[in-house]
Scaffold this active site. Structure first.
Site: not given
Length: 230
Positions: A49-50, A53, A94-95, A150, A210
């Site tokens: 996830d984050r 990235r 939520h993004w 974000y 997820h």
């Protein structure tokens, strides 16, 4: 297993007007410095996830440092925004909420952080881990840092990806894993997306949602071990 900047007990730098303080490029530099302090100039990076990235940005910005890369349950940030449609907007709302200007999302979340995070997924986490997450999200500085993460994704991270797309590729072997029961395979041909970003890409979906490590630890470990031992 470092926290990303702003998360957990990690430092929470002042925000910048362009959100670069919380860009994945800045987070990637953090990891380079951490590993340098530990005595490693070249290493494998695994992110979910984050963290994923941050991981692929690290591989793009510091190709000499990354031996292998594993990204779990994402496609690149720039691709996500470029391909955004109604299904994505409704599923990952939520993004767009967290990326709103300071301090609207911070105030909304701060009113009741327990009710905002992990809706419908709390049973997936070990109680000790969940308690640690709760401790973190009751810190207003952490909430702000998450929002900045974000905001950075919607601005500078997107811009960096767009400037690299089709020009710079990830140099190392890449393993892509995703949850077959999650949203990603409904929206994208996941491997095809990543093949535009690296020449040596392999991967598959895991029979879970997820949270691969929590929902399917044995299957996830098996694929990681296979990739890392090649």
């Amino acid at each position: 297993m470092p926290d990303l900047r702003g998360y957990g007990d990690s430092s929470k730098p002042e925000s910048a007007h362009d959100h670069s303080t919380y860009s994945k490029r800045a987070m990637a530099r953090d990891q380079i410095e951490v590993m340098k302090q530990l005595g490693f100039s070249r290493f494998t990076v695994i992110g979910h996830d984050r963290g994923a990235r941050c991981a692929y940005r690290l591989a793009l910005d510091f190709p000499a440092a990354v031996e292998k890369l594993v990204v779990m349950d994402i496609i690149p940030t720039g691709e996500t925004f470029r391909r955004a449609d109604q299904d994505f907007a409704m599923g990952y709302w939520h993004w767009f909420f967290l990326a709103q200007p300071f301090d609207f999302p911070e105030r909304v979340i701060g009113e009741n952080p327990d009710n905002f995070y992990f809706q419908g997924t709390r049973h997936l986490f070990h109680p000790e881990a969940l308690a640690e997450y709760w401790r973190g999200i009751h810190n207003p500085g952490t909430i702000h840092a998450m929002c900045e993460d974000y905001r950075a994704a919607a601005t500078i991270d997107f811009e960096l990806d767009e400037s690299d797309r089709g020009i710079i590729k990830i140099a190392c072997p890449v393993l892509v894993l995703w949850g077959e029961k999650g949203s990603l395979p409904n929206w994208y041909e996941v491997l095809d997306v990543w093949k535009d970003w690296a020449d040596d890409v392999r991967g598959l979906g895991i029979d879970c949602g997820h949270y691969l490590a929590e929902e399917a630890p044995e299957e996830t470990y098996k694929e990681l071990q296979k990739f890392l031992n090649v």
